[in-house]
Design an enzyme around this catalytic site. Structure first.
Site, PDB file in Angstrom:
ATOM      1  N   HIS A 102      59.538   4.636  80.355  1.00 32.66           N
ATOM      2  CA  HIS A 102      60.070   3.273  80.261  1.00 32.66           C
ATOM      3  C   HIS A 102      59.386   2.378  81.282  1.00 32.66           C
ATOM      4  O   HIS A 102      58.925   2.849  82.326  1.00 32.66           O
ATOM      5  CB  HIS A 102      61.582   3.264  80.535  1.00 32.66           C
ATOM      6  CG  HIS A 102      62.373   4.122  79.605  1.00 32.66           C
ATOM      7  ND1 HIS A 102      62.879   3.664  78.416  1.00 32.66           N
ATOM      8  CD2 HIS A 102      62.749   5.426  79.689  1.00 32.66           C
ATOM      9  CE1 HIS A 102      63.545   4.631  77.812  1.00 32.66           C
ATOM     10  NE2 HIS A 102      63.466   5.717  78.554  1.00 32.66           N
ATOM     11  N   ASN A 136      61.136  29.589  75.149  1.00 29.24           N
ATOM     12  CA  ASN A 136      62.459  30.131  75.413  1.00 29.24           C
ATOM     13  C   ASN A 136      63.530  29.053  75.208  1.00 29.24           C
ATOM     14  O   ASN A 136      63.220  27.889  74.952  1.00 29.24           O
ATOM     15  CB  ASN A 136      62.516  30.689  76.841  1.00 29.24           C
ATOM     16  CG  ASN A 136      63.393  31.925  76.948  1.00 29.24           C
ATOM     17  OD1 ASN A 136      64.421  32.016  76.289  1.00 29.24           O
ATOM     18  ND2 ASN A 136      62.993  32.869  77.781  1.00 29.24           N
ATOM     19  N   LYS A 154      50.801  15.318  87.563  1.00 26.26           N
ATOM     20  CA  LYS A 154      49.362  15.108  87.414  1.00 26.26           C
ATOM     21  C   LYS A 154      48.747  16.286  86.660  1.00 26.26           C
ATOM     22  O   LYS A 154      49.361  17.337  86.513  1.00 26.26           O
ATOM     23  CB  LYS A 154      48.696  14.956  88.786  1.00 26.26           C
ATOM     24  CG  LYS A 154      49.180  13.737  89.568  1.00 26.26           C
ATOM     25  CD  LYS A 154      48.462  13.627  90.908  1.00 26.26           C
ATOM     26  CE  LYS A 154      48.928  12.403  91.680  1.00 26.26           C
ATOM     27  NZ  LYS A 154      48.253  12.294  93.008  1.00 26.26           N
TER      28      LYS A 154
END
Length: 281
Positions: free
Chosen positions: A168, A138, A221
């Site tokens: 980062h 979408n 996770k």
């Protein structure tokens, strides 16, 4: 800053940005993924190692994808064939288009299994994204494809979903703005998943077959197959009852279906109620 970063890497500088309309030049005859010319810096990026994003090579690749996304996002009322062509251009997919039929209905039927993408969509490179048949994405999806991002067949992606395979270093001395290195981890979403609107998928996540991610969740996770997860960070709410799961032994209804017809909002509401009860104890 790009010059400073480029001193740290060895790269291919042979290719220019290809901003031409897809299908109109001889370059379309060959694939854009030139594995034999890949630089050490790009190889590190794809492998999840520290690399530099603001080098001429990678800036060119992002610019190419940005132009391709712009063409797709502003295409307007073009036919299905043209949309597929524009989408493939984002991915750097040079698979030949099938012969065109004069009858538009017959022609569009050739693309029934192609992914459906609602514009606008924003992707960094495009060449690191792979979608299975009949995927639906979408509008306002963002994919940071520093590393490979795969989405399996028949998976549904809600509006405003963000998929981030780039990250980062935490140490600000190492991170050092645009002059410093970045890194990433692959994201793999298996077949038949449903990712609710405004969900965020973070680097390294693998979402198992048939899983559902509740709206607004932040997935940090891996998600087990045939489960519902929701929240920030996302946690498992319950298993999904389905005959698709070979480990489940389910008695069929007369029509061969199960009773699992509720949307994700119901188990999410149940989980919220349980959370409030726990807090009040």
């Amino acid at each position: 800053m790009a010059e400073k970063a480029s001193e740290n890497v060895s790269e291919d500088t042979s290719a220019d940005v290809d901003d031409r309309e897809p299908g109109t030049g001889s370059k379309k005859e060959g694939p854009r993924k030139r594995a034999e010319k890949i630089s050490d810096n790009k190889r590190k990026a794809l492998n999840g190692e520290l690399y530099y994003a603001f080098t001429p090579e990678l800036m060119r690749e992002r610019t190419r994808c940005s132009h391709a996304c712009h063409r797709f996002n502003t295409a307007g009322g073009v036919n299905r064939r043209r949309l597929v062509e524009l989408w493939r251009d984002i991915l750097g997919d040079t698979t030949p288009m099938p012969p065109e039929y004069a009858d538009q209905t017959l022609d569009e039927a050739q693309f029934d299994d192609e992914p459906w993408i609602e514009p606008p969509i924003h992707i960094d490179y495009g060449t690191n994204v792979s979608l299975g048949p009949d995927v639906y994405i979408n509008f306002n999806c963002v994919i940071i494809d520093t590393c490979q991002v795969t989405i399996g067949a028949r998976t549904l992606i809600g509006p405003n979903v963000s998929i981030y395979s780039g990250t980062h270093p935490l140490d600000p001395l190492v991170r050092s703005g645009t002059a410093g290195p970045e890194m990433g981890k692959e994201i793999h979403i298996k077949e038949d998943c449903w990712i609710g609107g405004n969900a965020v998928i973070l680097p390294g996540v693998r979402i198992g077959k048939g899983a559902t991610v509740g709206a607004g969740s932040v997935v940090t996770k891996d998600v087990a197959a045939f489960t519902v997860v929701a929240g920030n960070p996302a946690k498992m709410i319950r298993k999904i009852i389905t005959k698709m799961d070979p480990e489940q032994k389910i008695s069929d209804n007369e029509d061969g279906s199960t009773n699992e017809h509720v949307g994700a909002e119901e188990p999410m509401a149940d989980a919220a109620d349980e959370s409030k009860k726990s807090e009040s104890r």
